[in-house]
Structures are given as C-alpha cells and as structure tokens.
Design a protein around this motif. Structure first.
Motif, PDB file in Angstrom:
ATOM      1  N   MET A   1      65.363 -44.297  53.185  1.00 63.34           N
ATOM      2  CA  MET A   1      64.359 -43.665  54.260  1.00 63.34           C
ATOM      3  C   MET A   1      63.462 -43.356  54.024  1.00 63.34           C
ATOM      4  N   ALA A   2      62.674 -43.145  54.617  1.00 62.32           N
ATOM      5  CA  ALA A   2      61.638 -42.212  54.669  1.00 62.32           C
ATOM      6  C   ALA A   2      61.406 -41.047  54.500  1.00 62.32           C
ATOM      7  N   PRO A   3      60.695 -39.944  53.442  1.00 56.30           N
ATOM      8  CA  PRO A   3      61.101 -38.745  53.963  1.00 56.30           C
ATOM      9  C   PRO A   3      60.408 -38.583  54.999  1.00 56.30           C
ATOM     10  N   ILE A   4      60.936 -37.182  55.701  1.00 54.65           N
ATOM     11  CA  ILE A   4      60.232 -36.867  56.963  1.00 54.65           C
ATOM     12  C   ILE A   4      59.493 -36.182  57.141  1.00 54.65           C
ATOM     13  N   ALA A   5      57.873 -36.018  57.197  1.00 53.62           N
ATOM     14  CA  ALA A   5      57.141 -35.094  57.406  1.00 53.62           C
ATOM     15  C   ALA A   5      56.498 -34.193  57.794  1.00 53.62           C
ATOM     16  N   LEU A   6      56.566 -32.980  57.007  1.00 50.20           N
ATOM     17  CA  LEU A   6      56.568 -31.614  57.612  1.00 50.20           C
ATOM     18  C   LEU A   6      55.181 -31.667  57.670  1.00 50.20           C
ATOM     19  N   GLU A   7      54.878 -30.853  59.029  1.00 50.72           N
ATOM     20  CA  GLU A   7      53.669 -30.143  59.408  1.00 50.72           C
ATOM     21  C   GLU A   7      53.036 -29.203  58.315  1.00 50.72           C
ATOM     22  N   THR A   8      51.688 -29.360  58.303  1.00 46.02           N
ATOM     23  CA  THR A   8      51.890 -27.938  57.332  1.00 46.02           C
ATOM     24  C   THR A   8      51.530 -26.371  58.253  1.00 46.02           C
ATOM     25  N   PRO A   9      51.989 -26.047  58.581  1.00 46.36           N
ATOM     26  CA  PRO A   9      51.651 -24.144  59.176  1.00 46.36           C
ATOM     27  C   PRO A   9      50.318 -24.089  58.942  1.00 46.36           C
ATOM     28  N   ALA A  10      48.895 -24.033  60.257  1.00 44.13           N
ATOM     29  CA  ALA A  10      47.933 -23.627  60.110  1.00 44.13           C
ATOM     30  C   ALA A  10      47.889 -22.818  59.144  1.00 44.13           C
ATOM     31  N   VAL A  11      47.119 -21.864  58.466  1.00 40.57           N
ATOM     32  CA  VAL A  11      46.645 -20.870  57.391  1.00 40.57           C
ATOM     33  C   VAL A  11      45.252 -19.826  58.202  1.00 40.57           C
ATOM     34  N   GLU A  12      45.801 -18.844  58.463  1.00 39.95           N
ATOM     35  CA  GLU A  12      44.456 -18.188  59.126  1.00 39.95           C
ATOM     36  C   GLU A  12      43.822 -18.034  57.718  1.00 39.95           C
ATOM     37  N   PRO A  13      42.506 -17.855  57.367  1.00 40.53           N
ATOM     38  CA  PRO A  13      41.323 -17.509  57.236  1.00 40.53           C
ATOM     39  C   PRO A  13      41.518 -16.736  56.414  1.00 40.53           C
ATOM     40  N   GLN A  14      41.477 -16.177  54.599  1.00 43.79           N
ATOM     41  CA  GLN A  14      41.813 -15.127  53.876  1.00 43.79           C
ATOM     42  C   GLN A  14      40.575 -14.231  54.258  1.00 43.79           C
ATOM     43  N   PHE A  15      40.276 -13.159  54.258  1.00 49.31           N
ATOM     44  CA  PHE A  15      38.548 -12.655  54.603  1.00 49.31           C
ATOM     45  C   PHE A  15      38.679 -11.371  53.538  1.00 49.31           C
ATOM     46  N   ASN A  16      37.895 -11.464  52.561  1.00 51.57           N
ATOM     47  CA  ASN A  16      38.041  -9.917  51.294  1.00 51.57           C
ATOM     48  C   ASN A  16      37.406  -8.810  52.251  1.00 51.57           C
ATOM     49  N   ASN A  17      38.493  -7.706  52.425  1.00 46.13           N
ATOM     50  CA  ASN A  17      38.231  -6.506  53.598  1.00 46.13           C
ATOM     51  C   ASN A  17      37.987  -5.365  52.426  1.00 46.13           C
ATOM     52  N   THR A  18      37.822  -5.541  50.963  1.00 47.84           N
ATOM     53  CA  THR A  18      37.843  -4.310  50.372  1.00 47.84           C
ATOM     54  C   THR A  18      36.540  -3.525  51.263  1.00 47.84           C
ATOM     55  N   LYS A  19      36.669  -2.444  50.386  1.00 49.90           N
ATOM     56  CA  LYS A  19      35.172  -1.491  51.115  1.00 49.90           C
ATOM     57  C   LYS A  19      33.897  -1.883  50.077  1.00 49.90           C
ATOM     58  N   VAL A  20      33.040  -1.628  51.100  1.00 45.90           N
ATOM     59  CA  VAL A  20      31.800  -2.183  50.636  1.00 45.90           C
ATOM     60  C   VAL A  20      30.919  -0.936  50.039  1.00 45.90           C
ATOM     61  N   LEU A  21      30.259  -0.710  48.649  1.00 43.75           N
ATOM     62  CA  LEU A  21      29.671   0.266  48.927  1.00 43.75           C
ATOM     63  C   LEU A  21      28.776   0.381  49.850  1.00 43.75           C
ATOM     64  N   ILE A  22      28.129   1.196  50.514  1.00 44.20           N
ATOM     65  CA  ILE A  22      26.806   0.771  51.439  1.00 44.20           C
ATOM     66  C   ILE A  22      25.830   1.910  51.007  1.00 44.20           C
ATOM     67  N   LYS A  23      24.736   0.817  49.542  1.00 53.07           N
ATOM     68  CA  LYS A  23      23.284   2.040  49.121  1.00 53.07           C
ATOM     69  C   LYS A  23      22.841   1.824  49.722  1.00 53.07           C
ATOM     70  N   PRO A  24      21.947   3.266  49.262  1.00 47.07           N
ATOM     71  CA  PRO A  24      20.699   3.714  50.494  1.00 47.07           C
ATOM     72  C   PRO A  24      19.766   2.738  50.205  1.00 47.07           C
ATOM     73  N   TRP A  25      19.000   2.534  51.369  1.00 49.41           N
ATOM     74  CA  TRP A  25      17.881   2.234  51.697  1.00 49.41           C
ATOM     75  C   TRP A  25      16.561   2.405  52.036  1.00 49.41           C
ATOM     76  N   THR A  26      15.666   2.619  51.645  1.00 48.95           N
ATOM     77  CA  THR A  26      14.063   2.481  51.274  1.00 48.95           C
ATOM     78  C   THR A  26      13.151   2.138  51.978  1.00 48.95           C
ATOM     79  N   ARG A  27      11.837   2.305  52.679  1.00 47.74           N
ATOM     80  CA  ARG A  27      10.768   1.111  52.925  1.00 47.74           C
ATOM     81  C   ARG A  27       9.929   1.072  52.238  1.00 47.74           C
ATOM     82  N   PRO A  28       9.710  -0.005  51.815  1.00 42.72           N
ATOM     83  CA  PRO A  28       8.447  -1.031  51.133  1.00 42.72           C
ATOM     84  C   PRO A  28       7.703   0.150  51.161  1.00 42.72           C
ATOM     85  N   GLN A  29       6.439   0.501  50.606  1.00 39.76           N
ATOM     86  CA  GLN A  29       5.383   1.188  50.102  1.00 39.76           C
ATOM     87  C   GLN A  29       4.778   0.095  51.178  1.00 39.76           C
ATOM     88  N   PRO A  30       3.554   0.599  52.445  1.00 45.77           N
ATOM     89  CA  PRO A  30       2.814   0.374  52.848  1.00 45.77           C
ATOM     90  C   PRO A  30       1.767  -1.362  52.346  1.00 45.77           C
TER      91      PRO A  30
END
Length: 378
Positions: A1-30
């Motif tokens: 008897m052939a094995p029963i194929a089981l559906e693989t449950p959909a997996v939500e993509p895992q995103f990186n939620n690590t706190k992002v360090l925001i470095k100060p930005w300054t305007r370039p020289q004109p």
C-alpha cells in the motif's frame, strides 16, 4: 500500500524583527559647480495666522500656482531635527537587505503603499531605474492593516506624528491659500483632501542609487522629457544633491535649489484637473548630479497629497474659474456621474507603473470611466 502523502502546512515567512539602530544622517556637502537655478517664490507661513496674512500669502502664491507650478515654504513650524530624523529612518531602510524590504507596492491595483524595488528597465537602453522608494500611508483606521517594515513599525509613533503635521502645518494651509485664490470657501480644498478621510496620501523615503556617467547618459537620452506628478500637492525636503530640474514657462530647464529650513512644493495633475488647467502641474525631472556629487547616493524625503475617495473629479465651483469660462455646463450639473479622486489617481498609477519596462508616456492618453486622461511621464 502506497504511503499517504501528507500536505505540508503553509509556513508564514519569518522576518527579522530585531530592533534597528537608527544612525543619524546628515546632508552631503552642496555642489561647488555653478548651476542655473529657477527663481521660485518663497512663502513665509509664519504670517498665515496674522490679520490679513492669508490674503497676502495668497497674493504671493498666485503667480507660482498659475504660471510656474513650483514654490517653496519656510517657517512651517516643523523643526529640521525632525526632518533629519525622517531622513535617518529612510537611510536605515535602504541599507536593509532586499529580503527585509517586504510589502511591495501593489501596482496592479494602482496602489502605492509599500516598497518599490529598482527593477524596471528603461526602454531598450540596457540601464535599469536607479530609484528605490518606501511609501507610508496616513495613520488612520482605514490603513491599519497595511504592512509595515520593521523600521516603520518600530518608529511608528514618530513617523505618524510627522506625517500628520505635514498635512496640518503645510498642506492644509496651502489649500486654504489656493481656495482663497479660487474665491472658494477657505476650507474647500482642505476638506476635499481631508487627512482623516481615506486617500492615497503617503510619506516617501526615496533613494537614487549611484550610477556611472555612462549609465546616466543612456538613461537621460531616453527620458529627458520629464514628468508631472499624479496627485494634488507634492512636498520635497532639501537634501543638497543637485539634480531636480523644472521646465520653466519659457521652456528652459533650470535647477531647483535647496531651501534652508524650508520645503519645495509643487502642484500636481489632480489639482490642475480640478481647476481645468488654471493651476499648473509643472514638468520636472531628475538629471545627472554634478561631478562633485555623482558618487553620492541621493536620499529623498517627500510627501505626496492625493484627493480622497469622496472627492468628485470635476472642475471645482470657483467663481473665478466661472468668470474665466473654465467651468463647463456639464461640470455645473449636480447629477453628472463622476469618478472619485482615489479611483482617478489609482488608474494613473496602474497605467504607468504596472510594467517591467519604463516606456515613453509623453503625449499618450487613456480612457477611464469616461474621462480622457493625458499622460506626461516620459
């Protein structure tokens, strides 16, 4: 008897939620290069609430909106520290790996919220667009479920407050001045673009990635005609990399200079449509930076205001426009079927952006629910 194929449950993509360090930005020289700049009126909003202040500012703004379509505002009440903070958020976002820049713009439905990758080819030049952008909707209940990148999520209160203040302290006041010019009730246009109503307004972080001179030359040979904006008003914060040019009423291309402590503004296609061409939506473009800036990425911070779902796309009932013969009998008919502002702008976006190749659009048009929509996006 052939094995029963089981559906693989959909997996939500895992995103990186690590706190992002925001470095100060300054305007370039004109740049140190001598460039030919357009002379644009400067509207000082500090006198807006003074006796007669709105009327004086409306007088100053008249030629800008009816002949040039570009101007600047100063003394807005928005501190430059807050502006630089928004630039810093954008700078941090664009340094994220591509897999973290999720929630792409749904251009197939004409929607602009989310991330747009620089993936389209420019005609047959063999050069790709160099523009990336992240578009952030208003902080209103209608957009609660719009996905947020982790940098936006982690700094949402600050971003949402800045978003709202741009409307209240700048956009709303400009609409009052334009309503005065049109002899409409002062709040007419502000109400037609109300912040708390559903519309596709968005704050944009934008990046022009570095290109070689050869790539700039090929891209510009294809798209030197420029474009107009789709919405009603656009606000642009100074970032010091020269490149933005407008086509003057005389047909010349001139640079738009940075505005110290201020914001460059322009009228866009929808506002021109609502006034039957009385208010000008000016053709503009971004060109090769000067040689002393060509190797610096051009980070942008903009706000795009667009008409709402309850704004009818027909000429506004302005006594001035009526005297000038710019309101048709059809537009005076209260029973005339009309397209909403949101549907109109989304049709424009879908027509231009749902493509893998950036095509020449100058001089083309398309029909949308009985409206003939003219393009200027070359």
């Amino acid at each position: 008897m052939a094995p029963i194929a089981l559906e693989t449950p959909a997996v939500e993509p895992q995103f990186n939620n690590t706190k992002v360090l925001i470095k100060p930005w300054t305007r370039p020289q004109p740049t140190t290069e001598k460039l030919e700049y357009a002379e644009l009126p400067k509207i000082d909003l500090s006198i807006f609430d003074q006796p007669g202040g709105k009327q004086e500012l409306a007088r100053q703004l008249y030629d800008a909106v009816t002949k040039v379509g570009f101007w600047s505002v100063v003394n807005t009440g928005i501190d430059d520290e807050r502006v630089l903070r928004q630039f810093s958020f954008g700078n941090a976002f664009f340094k994220e790996p591509l897999e973290e820049k999720r929630f792409p713009c749904n251009f197939s439905e004409g929607e602009y919220f989310g991330y747009r990758e620089n993936s389209r080819w420019i005609g047959d030049t063999g050069v790709k667009e160099n523009v990336e952008m992240l578009n952030i909707p208003k902080a209103i209940p209608a957009f609660t479920n719009v996905g947020k990148h982790r940098i936006v999520e982690q700094n949402w209160e600050e971003i949402a407050s800045f978003h709202r203040d741009l409307f209240d302290k700048v956009v709303r006041k400009l609409f009052v001045l334009i309503s005065i010019i049109l002899e409409l009730p002062e709040n007419y246009l502000a109400d037609a673009h109300a912040y708390d109503e559903e519309s596709d307004d968005h704050l944009r972080y934008m990046l022009y990635n570095v290109r070689s001179q050869e790539e700039w030359d090929k891209a510009q040979a294809y798209s030197k005609g420029g474009h107009t904006d789709f919405g009603s008003l656009t606000l642009l914060f100074s970032q010091h990399i020269a490149g933005l040019q407008i086509r003057t009423p005389e047909g010349e291309w001139k640079y738009v200079s940075p505005v110290e402590g201020g914001i460059t503004c322009n009228a866009a296609d929808t506002l021109s449509f609502l006034t039957n061409g009385f208010i000008k939506s000016t053709i503009h473009r971004v060109v090769t930076p000067p040689k002393d800036q060509i190797n610096v990425a051009r980070l942008g911070l903009l706000y795009f205001n667009r008409p709402g779902a309850n704004t009818p796309m027909k000429t506004v009932p302005s006594p001035l426009l009526d005297r000038l013969g710019l309101i048709s009998e059809e537009d005076k008919d209260p029973n005339k079927p009309v397209v909403s502002g949101t549907d109109y702008v989304r049709a424009r976006v879908k027509d231009v952006h749902y493509k893998t190749v950036l095509e020449k659009r100058e001089g083309t048009s398309f029909e949308f629910k009985g409206l003939k929509v003219q393009n200027h996006y070359a």
